[in-house]
Design a protein around this motif. Structure first.
Motif: not given
Length: 277
Positions: A117-119, A160-165, A223-237
């Motif tokens: 992050y930063a100071p 994780g905590d990517f500290n990027v908006v 805080h993000l969850i980045l997933g490989s593109g193969s699972v994006d259409s499988l998200i239920t929630s």
């Protein structure tokens, strides 16, 4: 399959909340950041209690408490008898800093990521500029590490905590929103990763999961969850578990974390999730 990330900011300080949350939500995979247990004090990590809750624990303890991260895997998720394997502890050549732990199971590969992050507090323009440079460089190294280890046969998650908006317009010279940070985060997406919460909800639901100081309402999404593109259409929630960014009736006096857990549920019956039942 239920996968979650939580920048818990002190696993021992928030152990009551964490244990309560694990029991109530029953996530299969949990990526924890800012566990605040250094390599020298790793015996203080509550491994036995988390194991009793039904989880296999992998952790990477950094020289500094700030960089230590962990991955929890529910034992029932590992019922195929194949032991998980740690693939990466820290960035190559920078292992002592912590901030990255990659674990592979028979079905998926998951990483717990804590981007620098930063100071804290007030900072000069020079300090902000330097912090932006450090963060962008670190994300660039992460992209290279991920690219070198890519395996298209398995679903891959960076949690994780990517500290990027990630949302809205960038702003030059603004920490967490600068074009340099956005571009560095985009280099991960260019490898085929998708921001799963945003992909599921579109632009309409803010999904704020972080706020400082702790008493303020969540006002940003770091805080993000980045997933490989193969699972994006499988998200239920996909949701931010704001209930655990506040007082819990069963836990009077417990201190809650500044960030809320983010939880993604995926239909793992699809053959696109390797080894799915």
């Amino acid at each position: 399959m239920k996968i979650a990330t939580w920048s818990v900011n002190g696993v021992n300080k928030r152990l009551g909340h964490l244990s309560h949350w694990l029991e109530k939500r029953q996530p299969d995979i949990v990526a924890l950041q800012k566990i605040r247990v250094s390599r020298m004090k790793q015996r203080s990590f509550p491994r036995a209690m988390l194991q009793k809750a039904g989880y296999r624990i992998e952790a990477h303890f950094a020289d500094s408490q700030w960089g230590s991260v962990a991955v929890l895997l529910r034992q029932s998720f590992l019922d195929d008898g194949v032991e998980p394997v740690v693939r990466q502890r820290g960035l190559p050549g920078r292992e002592a800093e912590g901030r990255l732990l990659t674990v592979e199971t028979s079905r998926i590969k998951v990483s717990s990521v804590y981007v620098p992050y930063a100071p804290c507090g007030r900072a000069t323009k020079g300090q902000v500029r330097r912090s932006i440079e450090v963060k962008a460089k670190w994300l660039g190294c992460l992209s290279k590490c991920v690219a070198d280890q890519q395996d298209a046969s398995k679903a891959n998650f960076l949690c994780g905590d990517f500290n990027v908006v990630a949302d809205g317009a960038s702003e030059r010279g603004c920490l967490n929103r600068s074009p340099e940070e956005r571009e560095a985060l985009g280099s991960l997406c260019a490898l085929g990763f998708v921001d799963l919460y945003r992909d599921f909800h579109g632009p309409g639901l803010a999904g704020f999961n972080s706020g400082t100081p702790i008493t303020t309402e969540p006002n940003t999404r770091l805080h993000l969850i980045l997933g490989s593109g193969s699972v994006d259409s499988l998200i239920t929630s996909a949701f931010v578990d704001l209930e655990y960014r506040g007082s819990i009736e069963d836990l009077p006096g417990e201190i809650w974390a500044p960030g809320a857990p983010v939880i993604i549920e995926i239909d793992d019956s699809s053959p696109r999730v390797q080894g799915a039942r």
